[in-house]
Scaffold this motif. Structure first.
Motif, PDB file in Angstrom:
ATOM      1  N   ASP A  15      29.261  42.581  35.550  1.00 23.97           N
ATOM      2  CA  ASP A  15      29.286  43.762  34.685  1.00 23.97           C
ATOM      3  C   ASP A  15      29.691  45.005  35.472  1.00 23.97           C
ATOM      4  O   ASP A  15      30.397  45.885  34.962  1.00 23.97           O
ATOM      5  N   LEU A  16      29.214  45.098  36.715  1.00 22.54           N
ATOM      6  CA  LEU A  16      29.587  46.226  37.572  1.00 22.54           C
ATOM      7  C   LEU A  16      31.096  46.276  37.754  1.00 22.54           C
ATOM      8  O   LEU A  16      31.728  47.335  37.587  1.00 22.54           O
ATOM      9  N   MET A  17      31.698  45.137  38.078  1.00 20.71           N
ATOM     10  CA  MET A  17      33.141  45.122  38.322  1.00 20.71           C
ATOM     11  C   MET A  17      33.941  45.301  37.032  1.00 20.71           C
ATOM     12  O   MET A  17      35.063  45.810  37.060  1.00 20.71           O
ATOM     13  N   ASP A  18      33.365  44.901  35.882  1.00 18.73           N
ATOM     14  CA  ASP A  18      34.031  45.193  34.606  1.00 18.73           C
ATOM     15  C   ASP A  18      34.237  46.694  34.438  1.00 18.73           C
ATOM     16  O   ASP A  18      35.319  47.157  34.047  1.00 18.73           O
ATOM     17  N   LEU A  19      33.169  47.450  34.710  1.00 22.98           N
ATOM     18  CA  LEU A  19      33.279  48.916  34.586  1.00 22.98           C
ATOM     19  C   LEU A  19      34.219  49.475  35.632  1.00 22.98           C
ATOM     20  O   LEU A  19      35.030  50.380  35.354  1.00 22.98           O
ATOM     21  N   MET A  20      34.124  48.964  36.870  1.00 23.35           N
ATOM     22  CA  MET A  20      35.000  49.454  37.929  1.00 23.35           C
ATOM     23  C   MET A  20      36.468  49.195  37.593  1.00 23.35           C
ATOM     24  O   MET A  20      37.353  49.995  37.886  1.00 23.35           O
ATOM     25  N   GLN A  21      36.706  48.055  36.971  1.00 24.98           N
ATOM     26  CA  GLN A  21      38.063  47.693  36.579  1.00 24.98           C
ATOM     27  C   GLN A  21      38.643  48.709  35.602  1.00 24.98           C
ATOM     28  O   GLN A  21      39.815  49.071  35.658  1.00 24.98           O
ATOM     29  N   GLY A  41      48.090  29.621  35.846  1.00 26.13           N
ATOM     30  CA  GLY A  41      47.990  30.565  36.950  1.00 26.13           C
ATOM     31  C   GLY A  41      47.439  31.919  36.551  1.00 26.13           C
ATOM     32  O   GLY A  41      47.255  32.802  37.388  1.00 26.13           O
ATOM     33  N   TYR A  42      47.140  32.088  35.266  1.00 25.59           N
ATOM     34  CA  TYR A  42      46.653  33.378  34.773  1.00 25.59           C
ATOM     35  C   TYR A  42      45.165  33.538  35.058  1.00 25.59           C
ATOM     36  O   TYR A  42      44.386  32.599  34.914  1.00 25.59           O
ATOM     37  N   ARG A  43      44.772  34.723  35.475  1.00 32.23           N
ATOM     38  CA  ARG A  43      43.361  35.037  35.709  1.00 32.23           C
ATOM     39  C   ARG A  43      42.943  36.147  34.746  1.00 32.23           C
ATOM     40  O   ARG A  43      43.486  37.243  34.808  1.00 32.23           O
ATOM     41  N   SER A  44      42.013  35.817  33.864  1.00 31.77           N
ATOM     42  CA  SER A  44      41.514  36.860  32.959  1.00 31.77           C
ATOM     43  C   SER A  44      40.528  37.750  33.702  1.00 31.77           C
ATOM     44  O   SER A  44      40.176  37.501  34.844  1.00 31.77           O
ATOM     45  N   THR A  45      40.060  38.770  33.030  1.00 28.93           N
ATOM     46  CA  THR A  45      39.132  39.736  33.618  1.00 28.93           C
ATOM     47  C   THR A  45      39.692  40.287  34.920  1.00 28.93           C
ATOM     48  O   THR A  45      39.127  40.131  35.998  1.00 28.93           O
ATOM     49  N   THR A  46      40.816  40.947  34.820  1.00 23.32           N
ATOM     50  CA  THR A  46      41.455  41.480  36.011  1.00 23.32           C
ATOM     51  C   THR A  46      42.297  42.690  35.654  1.00 23.32           C
ATOM     52  O   THR A  46      42.457  43.036  34.486  1.00 23.32           O
ATOM     53  N   LEU A  47      42.797  43.326  36.668  1.00 20.88           N
ATOM     54  CA  LEU A  47      43.660  44.488  36.492  1.00 20.88           C
ATOM     55  C   LEU A  47      45.098  44.007  36.545  1.00 20.88           C
ATOM     56  O   LEU A  47      45.536  43.459  37.554  1.00 20.88           O
ATOM     57  N   ARG A  48      45.835  44.169  35.452  1.00 19.15           N
ATOM     58  CA  ARG A  48      47.165  43.576  35.361  1.00 19.15           C
ATOM     59  C   ARG A  48      48.231  44.660  35.257  1.00 19.15           C
ATOM     60  O   ARG A  48      47.993  45.779  34.845  1.00 19.15           O
ATOM     61  N   GLY A  49      49.447  44.247  35.601  1.00 16.11           N
ATOM     62  CA  GLY A  49      50.573  45.155  35.490  1.00 16.11           C
ATOM     63  C   GLY A  49      50.461  46.351  36.398  1.00 16.11           C
ATOM     64  O   GLY A  49      51.011  47.407  36.136  1.00 16.11           O
TER      65      GLY A  49
END
Length: 907
Positions: free
Chosen positions: A477-483, A602-610
């Motif tokens: 949850d912490l990294m969700d907000l940081m993202q 190869g896709y990773r969800s919950t990440t910073l994309r583009g």
């Protein structure tokens, strides 16, 4: 004044480690007779000018009689503190009580080499606290007009200083009451010093790895290699007496062989060897230590003893300690590029600052930031948090222009009241996300030495909410907000737009958004174009929809959700995220995405994309946060909207109630606590409680106990009709249903009849004592409690009396000091608080009077840790004021509180 055996007892609890203005540490303690030699050396090293300014004449040395007078004190009427670096005295400050027992004269002497480090201000703060403890209320001093530095110490102390010129000297005088201004000055000095001490650790000019190893896979090998390969811009030295070469460089056997100064020592030797290493670091002027070695508090009681000794040894020699059992620290600033951590690579540059405690959590956050593409400004793992803490890190992040958002993973609290002050200030300028477990504060993790809380359940949550931090439950949850905060602007409001290529999925997203308290202000359907158009056309269609939704001006945030069909092939999801980011770039709308049903392995969800390069120090990264589900995205967004509302609300100003007599209250409390034995509580009588509360402008409606009906009638006639009769026991006195109270008794005959009936009814409860009390103006019954918690310090709680608090636990808790906005939110926070504002057609209560009472209770509890518990039940809040019907006050000999007004570091 005569010395008593009690006054000669050395007050060891006055000792403290302090951070100086240059970021180094020193030890402060009361003077002792054996300090005479050190004081003589300090005096002899002073310039003629400094000696003249202190003594108004020149004396090349101090006489034996003078040294004895300066170093032999009674710790009551005559008190002196010295500030030490190792065995060297850097400065001394003292007070001597005058003929007026409430007044003392102060004087300071700071060594020439240590001037400008804030030592005079630190001594002033500690002397003031000791003097107040000994019943002194006012300081005076005489200063030569040319001694501008000392005059500045007085003027900048926050105390209201008066001064006048008399017979060639400037006479200054001031009250030493701890006002809001004094606290603000002390906290500002503390902030500057502690922020700089962390900055020195994170931006060293040179680093030595002590315990550097040639063995691949060892911690010493990894640390040295990571620093070198991370591109650290300063010289790096490997210290290993048993190797000629490590990591491709010449190994040094000891620090003595290093050709230049060392700012940061990274220690990776066995615990048994650490004391000798620290001693060597002190000898060679090392500024800070990063200890990755384990086997301290994480290894049980013996390790805890070693850990305390490590911290004492380092602080006494001016060094701060990160660790032990730390995962390291990171600073991605190009001019530093320091990766003194177990991470094999330096994270990408970005706007997020991270702090964690245990090494395992530190490594987890390192990995999560990398996996999600979150760029960091800096990161610090405190390990066992023996010295450098989350409070220190937040002070640094507050001043760091490269940090735009802060993530903190807490496993325990060291000084939560200090955390509260710092976090509230930091949250006003940068979002702060705090991850903690539900049992934090009640259970200690391995390697952590601190108190646990006994406050009501919910008090820690309330304290954190008060500071404006965004609370989450775990590192994900912490990294969700940081993202989100790393790459998107903060939402201006709660209006949300939904863009998607499925009507059914759009409906799901709208439901999730509203469930989290947000408002769906705009929806836009993007048809799935795969059947007739290329993927590029489909991607561009989503980009155009995002632009169109933003251009409506109707949304503060945008959730973009697409299902399978638009991103089936490898790379499609990344291309879609890049198009969303491009469409929303440099717009003031917060954009989140959830790409569901992706078939690309190869896709990773919950990440910073583009994402592209960071926008520069303090700026946002380029990119769009992509979450694994729309529900997750809505939850993250709702937490950020809550934070923005908190930040936009008026911060408020600290409340200083009028008409407070702190000095008299202290004298009363000291008299009452002298009756306490050990940790026992002393319950004050009604008269004693009334006298103490009167010092804070709190009046309790008089009540008179009686034994006979005739005594009851006489008391009622004295108080005035109508009256109430109540059982004295707290569990009965408000229970109409149990017969514990009778109201609106208007004459003697009725009073006698009611007393007789009550005694019959209450006989099964042990025939409790009764009292008669004047009738108060009808109103809503409320309950106020305040207690001294071992962890949180003073905690003030408020609720609507009755089943709301007794059965439903409908309380709100706050940690003083309180602002006017805290008080306003406090009376509105309980779910039953609607009863205060015209519920059911009843008149609204006098909220101003209720807030004034809360402010006085909070001030009393904040000022006096010896007041262990206060309970006001009930307080009747009417449309014209409030009436306190009953109060219980317990006092005790207080253990030293977690944040003394002495500004000291804590183990």
């Amino acid at each position: 004044m005569g010395e008593t055996p009690h006054s000669l007892e050395y007050p060891a609890y006055w000792e403290a480690d302090v951070v100086l203005r240059d970021g180094t540490t020193a030890h402060l303690r009361p003077v002792r007779p054996e300090d005479s030699e050190g004081l003589a050396r300090m005096h002899e090293s002073q310039s003629q000018s400094s000696i003249y300014l202190r003594f108004f004449t020149f004396k090349s040395s101090l006489s034996r009689k003078e040294l004895e007078r300066f170093t032999h004190v009674d710790y009551r009427d005559r008190v002196a503190f010295v500030v030490l670096l190792g065995a060297e005295i850097l400065g001394i400050g003292r007070y001597d009580r005058l003929d007026d027992p409430l007044e003392a004269e102060v004087a300071f002497n700071i060594s020439d080499a240590s001037q400008g480090k804030g030592i005079g201000s630190i001594l002033m703060e500690h002397l003031a606290v000791a003097a107040r403890e000994n019943g002194i209320r006012r300081f005076t001093a005489e200063v030569l007009p040319e001694n501008r530095k000392m005059l500045s110490v007085f003027q900048e102390s926050g105390f209201e200083v008066s001064r006048h010129f008399d017979d060639g000297v400037v006479a200054v005088a001031f009250s030493i009451d701890p006002t809001a201004k004094v606290r603000a000055v002390m906290e500002s000095r503390e902030h500057r010093a502690e922020a700089r001490s962390v900055a020195e650790l994170l931006a060293p000019e040179s680093v030595a790895v002590i315990g550097a190893s040639r063995q691949w896979g060892s911690v010493g090998f990894a640390l040295l290699q990571n620093i070198i390969e991370g591109g650290f811009t300063g010289p790096v030295y490997g210290i290993n007496p048993e190797a000629l070469e490590v990591a491709g460089m010449i190994s040094r056997g000891t620090l003595a062989e290093v050709p230049g100064p060392v700012d940061l020592a990274v220690i990776a030797v066995p615990a048994a060897e650490v004391p000798a290493v620290v001693e060597d670091c002190a000898r060679h002027g090392v500024k800070g230590l990063l200890v990755v070695t384990t086997g301290y508090a994480d290894a049980g009681q013996d390790g805890l003893v070693r850990q305390r000794a490590l911290v004492r040894q380092a602080r006494a020699n001016g060094m701060r300690v990160i660790g032990p059992a730390s995962a390291g620290l990171v600073n991605t600033a190009p001019e530093v590029s320091l990766n003194a951590s177990v991470s094999p690579f330096l994270p990408s540059r970005g706007p997020v600052g991270l702090f964690s405690q245990s090494a395992v959590i530190g490594v987890t956050l390192f990995a999560a930031a990398h996996r999600r593409g979150i760029g960091l400004s800096s990161m610090l793992s405190a390990g066992n948090r023996a010295d450098v803490s989350g409070n220190d890190a937040m002070q640094y992040f507050e001043d760091d222009a490269a940090t735009a958002a802060v993530g903190v993973y807490l496993e325990s609290f060291g000084n939560p009241r200090k955390f509260s002050r710092i976090a509230r200030r930091l949250s006003r300028s940068k979002p702060v996300v705090v991850a903690r477990s539900d049992v934090m504060g009640r259970r200690l993790p391995p390697g952590h030495e601190t108190r646990t809380t006994q406050a009501p359940v919910g008090a820690v949550d309330s304290m954190l909410e008060q500071t404006g931090v965004i609370q989450v439950e775990n590192h994900d949850d912490l990294m969700d907000l940081m993202q989100l905060v790393s790459c998107q602007p903060l939402p201006a409001g709660s209006r949300v737009g939904v863009v998607g290529n499925s009507l059914a999925l759009n409906r799901v997203v709208m439901d999730a958004t509203e469930r989290h308290g947000l408002t769906v202000a705009h929806t836009q359907f993007v048809p799935d174009l795969d059947a007739e158009h290329t993927v590029d056309e489909a991607v561009h269609a989503v980009g155009r929809a995002v632009t169109a939704a933003i251009d409506t001006g109707e949304v503060d945030a945008l959730l973009v959700v697409t299902q399978a069909g638009m991103h089936q092939q490898s790379g499609d999801a990344d291309r879609l995220a890049a198009a969303i980011e491009e469409a929303s770039r440099e717009r003031d709308v917060t954009v989140l995405a959830s790409l569901t049903g992706v078939l690309d392995l190869g896709y990773r969800s919950t990440t910073l994309r583009g994402s592209g390069p960071a926008a520069g120090d303090g700026g946002l990264q380029r990119g769009v946060p992509v979450f694994s589900s729309p529900e997750q995205a809505a939850r993250v967004l709702s937490r950020l909207v809550w934070y923005c509302r908190w930040r936009e609300a008026e911060a408020g100003v600290p409340v200083e109630p009028e008409g407070i007599d702190r000095g008299r209250a202290e004298d009363l409390i000291e008299r009452h606590t002298s009756r306490a034995e050990g940790t026992d509580l002393v319950r004050l009588t009604a008269a004693e409680s009334e006298e103490l509360l009167g010092c804070y402008g709190i009046r309790v409606l008089p009540a008179v106990r009686f034994s006979t009906e005739d005594e009851a009638v006489r008391a009622a006639e004295q108080l005035g009709w109508p009256v109430a009769v109540k059982a004295v026991e707290s569990y009965l006195r408000h229970r109409l249903d149990l017969g514990g109270v009778r109201l609106n008794i208007v004459d003697a005959e009725s009073l006698r009849r009611n007393v007789a009936q009550m005694r019959r009814v209450l006989e099964p409860y042990g025939s409790p004592d009764l009292e008669v009390q004047s009738m108060a103006r009808p109103g809503q019954a409320c309950t106020i409690t305040a207690l001294e918690d071992p962890l949180l310090g003073p905690v003030v709680s408020f609720g609507i009396a009755g089943d709301a608090v007794d059965l439903l636990d409908d309380w709100v808790h706050r940690v003083p000091p309180l602002t006017n906005q805290d008080l306003d939110r406090m009376i509105r926070a309980p779910r039953a608080s609607a009863k205060l504002f015209g519920y059911g057609g009843l008149p609204s209560v006098d909220t101003g009077a209720l807030q004034d009472l809360l402010s006085r209770v909070a001030a009393l509890k904040d000022d006096h840790p010896q007041v262990a518990r206060l309970r006001f039940n009930p307080v009747l809040a009417s449309d014209r004021g409030v009436t306190v019907l009953s109060v219980e006050v317990d006092v005790a000999n207080a253990a030293q509180r977690t944040d003394s007004a002495r500004r000291a570091m804590r183990d």
